[in-house]
Write a protein that holds these residues in place. Structure first.
Motif, PDB file in Angstrom:
ATOM      1  N   UNK B 226       0.807  -1.219   0.000  1.00  0.00           N
ATOM      2  CA  UNK B 226       0.000   0.000   0.000  1.00  0.00           C
ATOM      3  C   UNK B 226       0.848   1.281   0.000  1.00  0.00           C
ATOM      4  N   UNK B 227       1.989   1.267   0.665  1.00  0.00           N
ATOM      5  CA  UNK B 227       2.814   2.482   0.718  1.00  0.00           C
ATOM      6  C   UNK B 227       3.494   2.726  -0.630  1.00  0.00           C
ATOM      7  N   UNK B 228       3.942   1.647  -1.279  1.00  0.00           N
ATOM      8  CA  UNK B 228       4.525   1.800  -2.617  1.00  0.00           C
ATOM      9  C   UNK B 228       3.478   2.392  -3.568  1.00  0.00           C
ATOM     10  N   UNK B 229       2.281   1.877  -3.497  1.00  0.00           N
ATOM     11  CA  UNK B 229       1.185   2.379  -4.336  1.00  0.00           C
ATOM     12  C   UNK B 229       0.928   3.857  -4.017  1.00  0.00           C
ATOM     13  N   UNK B 230       0.914   4.193  -2.732  1.00  0.00           N
ATOM     14  CA  UNK B 230       0.678   5.586  -2.311  1.00  0.00           C
ATOM     15  C   UNK B 230       1.754   6.502  -2.889  1.00  0.00           C
ATOM     16  N   UNK B 231       3.007   6.109  -2.729  1.00  0.00           N
ATOM     17  CA  UNK B 231       4.113   6.931  -3.237  1.00  0.00           C
ATOM     18  C   UNK B 231       3.981   7.128  -4.738  1.00  0.00           C
ATOM     19  N   UNK B 232       3.743   6.057  -5.436  1.00  0.00           N
ATOM     20  CA  UNK B 232       3.679   6.146  -6.907  1.00  0.00           C
ATOM     21  C   UNK B 232       2.493   6.993  -7.342  1.00  0.00           C
ATOM     22  N   UNK B 233       1.384   6.756  -6.718  1.00  0.00           N
ATOM     23  CA  UNK B 233       0.183   7.506  -7.082  1.00  0.00           C
ATOM     24  C   UNK B 233       0.357   8.993  -6.747  1.00  0.00           C
ATOM     25  N   UNK B 234       0.878   9.259  -5.582  1.00  0.00           N
ATOM     26  CA  UNK B 234       1.065  10.647  -5.148  1.00  0.00           C
ATOM     27  C   UNK B 234       2.071  11.360  -6.043  1.00  0.00           C
ATOM     28  N   UNK B 235       3.171  10.668  -6.334  1.00  0.00           N
ATOM     29  CA  UNK B 235       4.217  11.292  -7.153  1.00  0.00           C
ATOM     30  C   UNK B 235       3.686  11.666  -8.534  1.00  0.00           C
ATOM     31  N   UNK B 236       2.726  10.886  -9.026  1.00  0.00           N
ATOM     32  CA  UNK B 236       2.204  11.143 -10.357  1.00  0.00           C
ATOM     33  C   UNK B 236       1.134  12.218 -10.401  1.00  0.00           C
ATOM     34  N   UNK B 237       0.731  12.754  -9.254  1.00  0.00           N
ATOM     35  CA  UNK B 237      -0.380  13.718  -9.237  1.00  0.00           C
ATOM     36  C   UNK B 237       0.039  15.134  -8.873  1.00  0.00           C
ATOM     37  N   UNK B 238       1.291  15.364  -8.628  1.00  0.00           N
ATOM     38  CA  UNK B 238       1.681  16.705  -8.152  1.00  0.00           C
ATOM     39  C   UNK B 238       1.775  17.692  -9.314  1.00  0.00           C
ATOM     40  N   UNK B 239       1.234  18.864  -9.083  1.00  0.00           N
ATOM     41  CA  UNK B 239       1.134  19.844 -10.159  1.00  0.00           C
ATOM     42  C   UNK B 239       1.786  21.153  -9.741  1.00  0.00           C
ATOM     43  N   UNK B 240       2.243  21.849 -10.708  1.00  0.00           N
ATOM     44  CA  UNK B 240       2.777  23.193 -10.504  1.00  0.00           C
ATOM     45  C   UNK B 240       1.621  24.086 -10.082  1.00  0.00           C
ATOM     46  N   UNK B 241       1.722  24.776  -8.961  1.00  0.00           N
ATOM     47  CA  UNK B 241       0.595  25.590  -8.499  1.00  0.00           C
ATOM     48  C   UNK B 241       0.262  26.760  -9.426  1.00  0.00           C
TER      49      UNK B 241
END
Lengths: 619, 267
Positions: B226-241
């Motif tokens: 679950x943590x690997x999935x969280x990291x990968x998912x989170x890393x792919x969603x970050x946007x320039x404000x």
């Protein structure tokens, strides 16, 4: 040592045929056999526990500390699981009916065709008053290690302020006690001088000093009372008797702090909030599908945490099973699964709160040595097995923190423990007897009050029936004489006179292993009782002030005993150097000393008044 | 941190969210005057350049670790209710997000910074290991703010060691015992498994302390699905404000599948 005499002093002979057997049947709830006969019970060991819990610290940056102490008294109680019925029919011969005399006390057979035995008092073993153990509240609750700028407090304001008051009062009590001690001494000197040579100057000084001392005493009493009241508020006491029956050897979670006391001392809702948010949920784990699932069975499981069987869990939470995706269930708060999971979460919080904050205790009976077992000993069930008796085993009664073993080898310190003989750990033995035709005989056995065999005798006489009958008759007569002689013995309830006699007897027959030696205990009892009796006698003849003197002296003596007891506990307490424990002992000692000084002030003032009155009467 | 078996500091936090944002700073070096704690030693900030302290949503003080140029790792319970803040020295905006399983023992959060986190010249970000869960009896290095037995956080950084216990009981957590243990202010801080020489990797995040017979420190493990999935998912969603464009997030990882790590990662 008291004797319990189970004696069969005469058995009938038969001229007809066959043997005579002493038949004793075991009686249980499912027994279908005849209940006709003389029933008796064996004893089992029970403990009266006086449990005292004191909140001793409540700092904002610390887990609260509760000191748990226990005073344990071992008792004997009738064992309803070891009931036997002596069949009198087995005793009847062709010539005569056996002259059978049975004497009971509290359902116990104390005499069988034999002399009665003094069974006054049930205290059979040591009274142990221990220094106790400091228990950290919230033990086992994970506490998040973020630090709040304003320190959070687990205890309620009243708890914090009562602890603060006791601490704040220590120095003033000490100072006031010392000052009043000095003032008492001065008054005593003045009074003695006045008694020798009464002068007006001395009279004036005595009157002024008495007035000042009275005011100082009043102030000291007020501040001492405030500390005592605060201490009483921070203390919870309860008395319990355990075990309920002879087949119970362990209780893993018992006698928690009452809900009312826990709510009085602690911020229950805040603590439950911490538990709800931060408890390590051992009953939730990640499956191979990377989703969160419930664990129901096993020590990590929710059922175990709630103290339920898996079947009971499934009945209470039918929507919850290991296949459920806990995260999705929690998100769907209004669904059947969501509602049930919320109920489970709440129940688990309360279970953790109960264990951690209400601090129940564990109780264990443990065998010492190679004899004995915690599997109940049934003894022979054959009727011809004869008289049953049980030999207690050496054991230890332990009070531990909840869900723990403690004591030797466990690595955990007990809250309290007492060594002694534990009847129900022992084995049930039997004394059988049979008499062939044309024969008579006797069997006798004596036991101490713990049921241990002291003496045993067997006699068989193969004389002719008539001679046997005569022997039976004379033996029965002898037994009858003994019974008659003992009939006069008064088995009264506990009275001063009886207790006094018991104390004197105990002084001569002491056993080792008490917290104080039996000689010390009995001496103290004796002194207190004698003093009490003297007071009662003197009060009838003396004036009230002189009687008050004696009452004062007894009160001071009792306080000095309390002081000595506190010092003994402190010397034996392995936690005595911990700040909160030390503070508690210091406060207790200060209050006791203050009370002694206050009583002595009263005595000095009475003396002074008496001296002034006597001088006035003389003039 | 404190010596194990010493008195536990307790914090019962309000669960109300405060309006004020998170504020990240770097802790001061210990001085001669800083108190000692038994079992730990004063840490030199130069050895731990990626460690930050911050004031959390409910007024609590927590720790965070920079594990990439724009990534901070901390505990979920430190950001409950509100998840935005700034790095004080630079004014860089920070936005945090909790692990989706945070209600089930996964007490971790990731924070994305709007701009590169400034460390001292030549200093590295910490490296995490999403494959290695420490085994029982492994000695880990812990970092914390040296709360002493009374008086709370000293405000300077201490380091010490503690031994892993009950590593396999649950996937989400492990415990350590003995040596130093976590204390108030250490939430969100990293547990390091030492490697060869000066190498180290972050294997857990400080979560809670458990008082009792054997004081335990609880950490949220990183090495689980679950943590690997969280990291990968989170890393792919970050946007320039400013632009809203997806930003590739660099995380210092020790992982066979992610052999390319950004520069400036501690080995």
């Amino acid at each position: 040592m008291k004797l319990r005499f189970l004696g069969v002093t005469a058995l009938s002979a038969t001229l007809v045929s066959g043997c005579t057997h002493l038949e004793v049947n075991r009686h249980g709830p499912d027994s279908t056999g005849s209940r006709s006969g003389y029933a008796y019970m064996l004893d089992f060991t029970q403990y009266q526990i006086e449990l005292k819990r004191t909140l001793i610290s409540c700092d904002a940056d610390k887990v609260p500390e509760v000191k748990t102490e226990a005073t344990i008294t071992a008792l004997l109680a009738p064992d309803g699981e070891q009931v036997y019925v002596i069949d009198p029919e087995s005793m009847i011969s062709a010539f005569k009916t056996s002259d059978i005399s049975i004497t009971y006390k509290d359902g116990r057979l104390v005499a069988f065709n034999a002399s009665t035995v003094d069974k006054t008092g049930d205290v059979i073993a040591s009274v142990a008053a221990t220094a106790g153990k400091v228990v950290l509240l919230a033990s086992g609750i994970p506490i998040p290690v973020s630090d709040k700028a304003g320190k959070a407090q687990m205890c309620k304001d009243d708890a914090v302020s009562n602890l603060a008051l006791i601490e704040a009062n220590k120095k003033p009590i000490k100072a006031a006690t010392d000052a009043l001690d000095e003032a008492n001494a001065k008054l005593a000197v003045l009074t003695a001088q006045f008694a020798t040579k009464p002068t007006e100057k001395l009279r004036t000084q005595i009157e002024a000093r008495t007035k000042a001392n009275a005011a100082a005493k009043k102030q000291l009493d007020a501040i001492t009372k405030a500390s005592s009241d605060a201490q009483a508020w921070l203390t919870d006491r309860r008395t319990a008797t355990w075990p309920d029956d002879s087949s119970t050897f362990h209780a893993w979670s018992a006698y928690p702090l009452p809900i009312g006391t826990a709510d009085k001392w602690f911020k229950g809702d805040a603590i439950r909030g911490v538990i709800a948010r931060d408890q390590t949920k051992t009953w939730e784990d990640t499956g191979d599908d990377n989703k969160i699932h419930l664990i129901i069975e096993g020590e990590r499981g929710a059922a175990y945490q709630l103290g339920m069987s898996p079947e009971a869990f499934r009945a209470r939470y039918p929507e919850l099973n290991p296949a459920v995706d806990v995260t999705e269930c929690r998100k769907a708060a209004g669904s059947a699964c969501g509602i049930r999971l919320a109920q489970l979460d709440n129940d688990l919080v309360n279970a953790v709160y109960y264990r951690s904050v209400r601090a129940p205790i564990a109780l264990h009976l443990v065998r010492r040595g190679s004899y004995g077992s915690d599997k109940p000993s049934a003894g022979s069930s054959h009727p011809k097995a004869g008289l049953r008796y049980r030999v207690p085993a050496a054991g230890t009664f332990l009070i531990c923190e909840a869900n723990q073993e403690c004591g030797d080898g466990s690595g955990s310190e007990p809250i309290a423990k007492v060594n002694g003989a534990i009847a129900q750990l022992g084995t049930v033995f039997n004394i059988s007897f049979s008499s062939p035709a044309f024969a008579s005989g006797s069997v006798s056995a004596t036991f101490d009050d713990q049921g241990r065999l002291l003496t045993a005798g067997l006699k068989r006489d193969n004389a002719a029936a008539l001679a046997a009958a005569n022997a039976v008759g004379s033996t029965v007569d002898e037994a009858g004489k003994v019974v008659k002689a003992k009939k006069g013995a008064e088995l009264a309830g506990i009275t001063n006179a009886t207790t006094l006699a018991k104390a004197k007897a105990d002084l001569a027959k002491a056993e080792e292993g008490l917290t104080k030696t039996p000689q010390q205990l009995a001496s103290e009892q004796l002194t207190a009782l004698q003093t009490q009796q003297q007071i009662e006698a003197i009060q009838a003849t003396l004036g009230p002030s002189q009687a008050k003197d004696l009452t004062n002296q007894v009160a001071v003596a009792k306080l000095q005993l309390d002081l000595a007891e506190t010092q003994r506990k402190r010397a034996e307490d392995p936690h005595a150097d911990q700040a909160a424990v030390k503070a508690q002992y210091d406060a207790q000692t200060g209050v006791t000393n203050a009370r002694i000084t206050s009583l002595e002030a009263e005595a000095r003032m009475v003396e002074a008044e008496r001296a002034l009155a006597k001088a006035k009467a003389g003039s | 941190m404190r010596r194990a078996l010493a008195i536990l500091l307790l914090c019962i936090s309000s669960i109300k969210a405060y309006a004020q944002p998170l504020e990240f700073t770097q802790p001061a070096d210990a001085t001669e005057a800083s108190p000692e704690i038994i079992g730990g030693s004063k840490a030199i900030m130069a050895n731990w350049p990626a460690t930050f302290v911050f004031t959390a949503t409910s007024g609590e003080h927590c720790t965070a670790t920079a594990i990439g140029p724009q990534v901070l790792l901390t505990a979920e319970h430190c950001i409950r209710g509100a998840a935005n803040g700034t790095i004080k020295a630079s004014g860089i905006a920070v936005q945090c997000e909790a692990h989706p399983f945070h209600n089930s023992n996964y007490d971790i959060a990731l924070c994305f910074t709007a701009a590169r986190i400034v460390l001292a010249a030549g200093q590295d970000f910490e490296t995490i290991d999403l494959k290695l869960k420490p085994a029982d009896d492994t000695r880990l290095s812990l970092l914390g703010f040296g709360c002493i037995s009374r008086g709370g956080v000293s405000g300077v950084l201490y380091e010490g060691t503690s031994v892993v216990k009950d590593a396999t009981a649950q996937k989400a957590v492990f415990f350590t015992t003995g040596g130093v243990s976590v204390c108030a202010g250490d939430s969100g801080g990293a547990a390091y498994q030492p490697g060869v020489g000066s190498s180290r990797r972050v294997v857990g995040v400080a979560s809670a302390a458990i008082s009792g017979q054997n004081d335990l420190s609880r950490f949220t493990a990183l090495a689980n699905g679950p943590t690997i999935v969280f990291f990968e998912d989170w890393a792919g969603r970050q946007r320039d404000p400013k632009t809203g464009a997806v930003i590739p997030v660099e995380i210092c990882l020790v992982d066979k599948d992610h052999a390319d790590a950004p520069a400036d990662c501690h080995i």
